[in-house]
Design a protein around this motif. Structure first.
Motif, PDB file in Angstrom:
ATOM      1  N   ALA A 179      19.296  -8.437 -18.301  1.00  0.00           N
ATOM      2  CA  ALA A 179      19.753  -7.072 -18.081  1.00  0.00           C
ATOM      3  C   ALA A 179      21.087  -6.857 -18.772  1.00  0.00           C
ATOM      4  O   ALA A 179      21.987  -7.696 -18.681  1.00  0.00           O
ATOM      5  N   MET A 180      21.198  -5.722 -19.458  1.00  0.00           N
ATOM      6  CA  MET A 180      22.467  -5.348 -20.070  1.00  0.00           C
ATOM      7  C   MET A 180      23.352  -4.716 -18.999  1.00  0.00           C
ATOM      8  O   MET A 180      23.171  -3.558 -18.627  1.00  0.00           O
ATOM      9  N   SER A 181      24.263  -5.497 -18.493  1.00  0.00           N
ATOM     10  CA  SER A 181      25.300  -4.964 -17.620  1.00  0.00           C
ATOM     11  C   SER A 181      26.407  -4.454 -18.545  1.00  0.00           C
ATOM     12  O   SER A 181      26.113  -3.783 -19.524  1.00  0.00           O
ATOM     13  N   SER A 182      27.645  -4.763 -18.278  1.00  0.00           N
ATOM     14  CA  SER A 182      28.736  -4.274 -19.108  1.00  0.00           C
ATOM     15  C   SER A 182      30.037  -4.925 -18.671  1.00  0.00           C
ATOM     16  O   SER A 182      30.172  -5.361 -17.514  1.00  0.00           O
ATOM     17  N   HIS A 227       9.319 -18.912  -8.994  1.00  0.00           N
ATOM     18  CA  HIS A 227       8.225 -18.543  -9.885  1.00  0.00           C
ATOM     19  C   HIS A 227       8.511 -18.943 -11.338  1.00  0.00           C
ATOM     20  O   HIS A 227       7.733 -18.600 -12.235  1.00  0.00           O
ATOM     21  N   GLY A 228       9.608 -19.636 -11.554  1.00  0.00           N
ATOM     22  CA  GLY A 228       9.967 -20.058 -12.911  1.00  0.00           C
ATOM     23  C   GLY A 228      10.503 -18.923 -13.764  1.00  0.00           C
ATOM     24  O   GLY A 228      10.495 -19.015 -14.997  1.00  0.00           O
ATOM     25  N   ILE A 229      10.970 -17.862 -13.124  1.00  0.00           N
ATOM     26  CA  ILE A 229      11.507 -16.711 -13.853  1.00  0.00           C
ATOM     27  C   ILE A 229      13.027 -16.770 -13.822  1.00  0.00           C
ATOM     28  O   ILE A 229      13.633 -16.794 -12.746  1.00  0.00           O
ATOM     29  N   ARG A 230      13.625 -16.805 -14.988  1.00  0.00           N
ATOM     30  CA  ARG A 230      15.076 -16.840 -15.119  1.00  0.00           C
ATOM     31  C   ARG A 230      15.618 -15.414 -15.261  1.00  0.00           C
ATOM     32  O   ARG A 230      15.052 -14.601 -15.995  1.00  0.00           O
ATOM     33  N   CYS A 231      16.713 -15.115 -14.569  1.00  0.00           N
ATOM     34  CA  CYS A 231      17.304 -13.777 -14.595  1.00  0.00           C
ATOM     35  C   CYS A 231      18.786 -13.884 -14.913  1.00  0.00           C
ATOM     36  O   CYS A 231      19.538 -14.551 -14.191  1.00  0.00           O
ATOM     37  N   ASN A 232      19.204 -13.238 -15.987  1.00  0.00           N
ATOM     38  CA  ASN A 232      20.580 -13.324 -16.440  1.00  0.00           C
ATOM     39  C   ASN A 232      21.089 -11.969 -16.908  1.00  0.00           C
ATOM     40  O   ASN A 232      20.308 -11.080 -17.261  1.00  0.00           O
ATOM     41  N   ALA A 233      22.407 -11.828 -16.930  1.00  0.00           N
ATOM     42  CA  ALA A 233      23.029 -10.574 -17.354  1.00  0.00           C
ATOM     43  C   ALA A 233      23.896 -10.783 -18.583  1.00  0.00           C
ATOM     44  O   ALA A 233      24.578 -11.806 -18.719  1.00  0.00           O
ATOM     45  N   LEU A 234      23.861  -9.818 -19.472  1.00  0.00           N
ATOM     46  CA  LEU A 234      24.792  -9.752 -20.596  1.00  0.00           C
ATOM     47  C   LEU A 234      25.787  -8.634 -20.325  1.00  0.00           C
ATOM     48  O   LEU A 234      25.407  -7.556 -19.855  1.00  0.00           O
ATOM     49  N   LEU A 235      27.043  -8.889 -20.624  1.00  0.00           N
ATOM     50  CA  LEU A 235      28.105  -7.920 -20.375  1.00  0.00           C
ATOM     51  C   LEU A 235      28.758  -7.547 -21.698  1.00  0.00           C
ATOM     52  O   LEU A 235      29.752  -8.157 -22.117  1.00  0.00           O
ATOM     53  N   PRO A 236      28.200  -6.552 -22.397  1.00  0.00           N
ATOM     54  CA  PRO A 236      28.808  -6.129 -23.652  1.00  0.00           C
ATOM     55  C   PRO A 236      30.183  -5.497 -23.410  1.00  0.00           C
ATOM     56  O   PRO A 236      30.422  -4.855 -22.382  1.00  0.00           O
ATOM     57  N   GLY A 237      31.066  -5.679 -24.390  1.00  0.00           N
ATOM     58  CA  GLY A 237      32.315  -4.937 -24.398  1.00  0.00           C
ATOM     59  C   GLY A 237      32.058  -3.579 -25.019  1.00  0.00           C
ATOM     60  O   GLY A 237      31.007  -2.971 -24.811  1.00  0.00           O
ATOM     61  N   THR A 238      32.995  -3.092 -25.806  1.00  0.00           N
ATOM     62  CA  THR A 238      32.821  -1.796 -26.454  1.00  0.00           C
ATOM     63  C   THR A 238      31.968  -1.973 -27.703  1.00  0.00           C
ATOM     64  O   THR A 238      32.422  -2.531 -28.702  1.00  0.00           O
TER      65      THR A 238
END
Length: 256
Positions: A142-145, A179-190
């Protein structure tokens, strides 16, 4: 093409422009077939699919407003019909209509919440259900920020949604690990996209933002491809879940 995602089936929301488009095409460069969700920009979505297909991969564009819960199942079902399944899901769609806090219109607040937070929840849920059904695990990104970690005067409606998306990935990492599902976040800057082009049209403000970045420039949508592929790849990130990766050129740590 490195083949890190060879044979994988990827879904990306908000992929007609900006980060979503770059990520969708970038995943194709690494060997994936890609389904792109778009809201209203049919031309942008079709051109993204054309670029994906030019790389020798299968691409499909599926329209849907992520603020509507039913669009989630429609997107995932469409991707399954066209690609045969879903192995990697990238939740990217988001809006940030800058506005002051004291006179925030209710409709602006609610629309931002529905797109950014509710949309993420139902899209991730639909993708996870498909991955569980397939039984082969998967990767959800997921694209967080950077806005999940810092405040913004004209983003009081936006920053809570990005903090929510980060928290969603942490909780789904726990819920879906079995369930073998990996969940991670990306935190873009500007990152220079349509979401902030008007705000950064002010030359003085843009120069200020650039000075805050130790690497000396604002981000480009393509800067998000490598981190996404890393988290998507079982080879590179098979033991990474519940993580948050800042991709901001060092802006967050530059307090001087």
């Amino acid at each position: 093409m490195t083949g890190l995602l060879e044979g994988k089936r990827v879904c990306v929301t908000g992929a007609s422009a900006g980060i979503g488009r770059a990520v969708a095409i970038g995943c194709a460069r690494h060997g994936a077939d890609v389904a792109v969700n778009f809201g209203s920009d049919r031309q942008g979505a079709d051109s993204a699919v054309a670029e994906i297909e030019a790389l020798g991969r299968k691409g499909v564009a599926i329209q849907g407003d992520v603020a509507e819960p039913e669009s989630a199942t429609r997107f995932i079902d469409g991707a399954v019909a066209e690609l045969g399944g879903v192995d990697i899901f990238v939740n990217n769609a988001g809006i940030c209509p800058f506005h002051s806090f004291l006179d925030m219109p209710t409709e602006v607040f609610e629309r931002t919440m529905r797109v950014n937070m509710h949309g993420a929840y139902f899209m991730v849920q639909a993708a996870a259900n498909q991955m569980v059904k397939q039984g082969d695990g998967g990767s959800i990104i997921a694209m967080s920020s950077i806005s999940a970690l810092v405040g913004g005067e004209f983003q009081t409606h936006y920053t809570p949604t990005k903090a929510g998306v980060l928290s969603l990935m942490q909780s789904t990492a726990v819920a879906l690990g079995k369930h073998g599902i990996r969940c991670n976040a990306l935190l873009p800057g500007t990152i220079l996209t349509d979401i902030n082009k008007d705000d950064l049209a002010d030359g003085e403000k843009r120069e200020y933002m650039e000075r805050r970045v130790p690497l000396g420039r604002l981000g480009r949508p393509e800067d998000m491809v490598g981190p996404t592929v890393f988290l998507a790849s079982d080879e590179l990130a098979g033991y990474v879940t519940g993580a948050a990766l800042l991709v901001d050129g060092g802006m967050f740590v530059n307090l001087q």
